[in-house]
Design an enzyme around this catalytic site. Structure first.
Site, mmCIF file in Angstrom:
data_model
loop_
_atom_site.group_PDB
_atom_site.id
_atom_site.type_symbol
_atom_site.label_atom_id
_atom_site.label_comp_id
_atom_site.label_asym_id
_atom_site.label_seq_id
_atom_site.Cartn_x
_atom_site.Cartn_y
_atom_site.Cartn_z
ATOM 1 N N ASN A 7 -8.940 -14.531 8.097
ATOM 2 C CA ASN A 7 -8.515 -13.266 7.018
ATOM 3 C C ASN A 7 -10.108 -12.709 6.774
ATOM 4 O OD1 ASN A 7 -7.840 -11.234 5.517
ATOM 5 N ND2 ASN A 7 -6.521 -12.515 4.115
ATOM 6 N N HIS A 181 1.702 -5.661 3.810
ATOM 7 C CA HIS A 181 2.224 -7.247 3.439
ATOM 8 C C HIS A 181 3.440 -7.205 4.386
ATOM 9 C CE1 HIS A 181 1.101 -6.042 -1.004
ATOM 10 N NE2 HIS A 181 -0.001 -6.930 -0.743
ATOM 11 N N GLU A 385 1.573 -16.340 4.424
ATOM 12 C CA GLU A 385 1.128 -15.434 5.623
ATOM 13 C C GLU A 385 0.205 -16.151 6.604
ATOM 14 O OE1 GLU A 385 -0.032 -13.035 2.166
ATOM 15 O OE2 GLU A 385 0.206 -11.578 3.348
#
Ligand code: ADP
Length: 399
Positions: A7, A181, A385
């Site tokens: 990320n 999201h 996630e």
């Protein structure tokens, strides 16, 4: 297969290495202050391996990835013996525009399309692309997969995503609701179906992802049918430092009265508003509760604005779907904030939903916190996630 999940932000890079044979996390960490000076925190999740937490020189993302690899391989804090053990890399990519409704193998053509989405996410997509390039530079042709925050919401109908502004702006600039999201909403919805022991196809779910940024999602039959964030992540419910929805006329009014540029006003709406702006205390909910205990009225008001905003939208989504089987709370506040969940659920009786205050005394664990006699369920589900990114990566690379 071992999968590295990345990320990448403009000056940071979070990572997790999964062993997908049992979905175990082998190591995770974060490189921070990339391009400024540099710091790495590397946390092996394996017995006997040491945490590495140090200032280091990180001029760019490629140096950061190279250092992460060095730590993954080192005697003291390593968890693999050769880089070739990493079978694939999965990247969080913030904006996939209308082009990506699912995760996708990264190649040059795909990267061009992610670049084309930069105007829609000028802060995020360039950083994600930098992270991808850095992995290519360090890991060569290990397959890489992009997993988009926006993809899950591509199932919204035109009625849900169209803004009531001249249609030509949608045609010319693709101005519409995208939502974010998505990876989190998708994960908790699937977990909710498992917890309830029912096929997701027959469930109407409302997922409340409440962290520093917050968004709600109406999920009908496993598909996102509406979500609170919009063209950008500034929209929707009030957040830590973001205003959420406001009357757009306020922008011109403030620019005029305060002698600010539109950019400066947007900076206020992104970074100085929300809980921080109303309370004048903090964007962090824990600080707000402390201030409330000390008698701070504006901290109380900030919390009330948040609860009102979230609860009202749950009502809206129940109507939009014609019912609700479960409300899900996730992310920092949703997973940990018992008081927050209770305050939000106070008036949900009208939807046939009631929370059990005793069961609700839970932090960071999956739990059904529904009161006896409630028609619908109230669920606490920690999000993951990174795991979704790793799973999508395996699925795409495997195919
Ligand atoms: P991000 O959106 O940056 O991933 P998080 O999901 O970590 O953010 O959520 C951060 C928010 O979660 C902060 O407002 C913080 O106050 C809140 N939070 C974290 N732990 C708790 C807790 N124990 N009780 C209430 N709120 C909490």
């Amino acid at each position: 297969m071992k999968v590295l999940v990345i990320n990448a932000g403009s000056s940071s890079l979070k990572y997790q290495l999964f062993d997908m044979t049992d979905e175990r996390v082998l190591a995770k960490g974060i490189c921070e202050r990339i391009g400024i000076d540099g710091h790495i925190t590397h946390k092996p999740q394996v017995e006997g391996k040491a945490v590495f937490d140090e200032d280091v020189s990180l001029p760019d993302h490629a140096t950061a990835i190279a250092l992460v690899m060095e730590k993954m391989l080192s005697a003291e804090s390593g968890v693999i013996s050769d880089v070739s053990e990493i079978g694939a890399v999965g990247h969080r990519v913030v904006h996939g525009g209308e082009r990506f409704s699912a995760s996708c193998l990264i190649d040059d053509a795909m990267l061009d399309e992610v670049r084309a989405c930069i105007p829609l996410a000028p802060l995020h997509n360039p950083a994600n692309i930098t992270g991808i390039a850095a992995c290519r530079a360090v890991l060569g042709d290990v397959p890489q997969v992009g997993v988009f925050d926006t993809a899950f919401h591509q199932t919204m109908s035109p009625a849900a995503y169209t803004y009531a502004i001249p249609y030509e702006y949608y045609e010319k600039y693709k101005i519409r609701r995208y939502g974010f999201h998505g990876t989190s909403h998708r994960y908790v919805a699937a977990r909710a179906a498992e917890m309830l022991g029912r096929p997701i196809e027959e469930l109407k779910l409302i997922s409340c992802h409440m962290g520093n940024g917050s968004s709600l999602c109406a999920i009908d039959g496993g598909k996102s049918v509406d979500t609170s964030m919009g063209f950008t992540p500034l929209a929707g419910v009030p957040m830590g430092t973001r205003s959420g929805d406001i009357d757009p006329s306020i922008i011109e009014f403030l620019a005029d009265r305060e002698g600010m540029t539109v950019d400066a006003v947007l900076n206020v709406l992104n970074k100085k508003s929300g809980m921080l702006g109303v309370s004048g205390v903090s964007s962090d909910f824990r600080d707000l509760w402390k201030a409330v205990d000390a008698g701070n009225e504006r901290a109380k008001l900030a919390l009330d604005v948040f609860f009102h905003g979230v609860a009202k939208r749950i009502g809206a989504y129940a109507v939009a779907m014609g019912g609700v089987d479960a409300v899900i709370f996730t992310a920092g506040i949703g997973e940990n904030g018992a008081e927050e969940r209770e305050a939000i659920c106070k008036n949900l009786g009208v939807l046939g939903l009631a929370l059990d205050t005793e069961a609700n005394k839970v932090r960071g664990k999956e739990k059904d916190v529904t009161a006896a006699g409630s028609r619908g369920r109230v669920l606490v589900i920690p999000t993951n996630e990174e795991l979704v990114i790793a799973r999508d990566t395996v699925e795409i690379v495997g195919a």
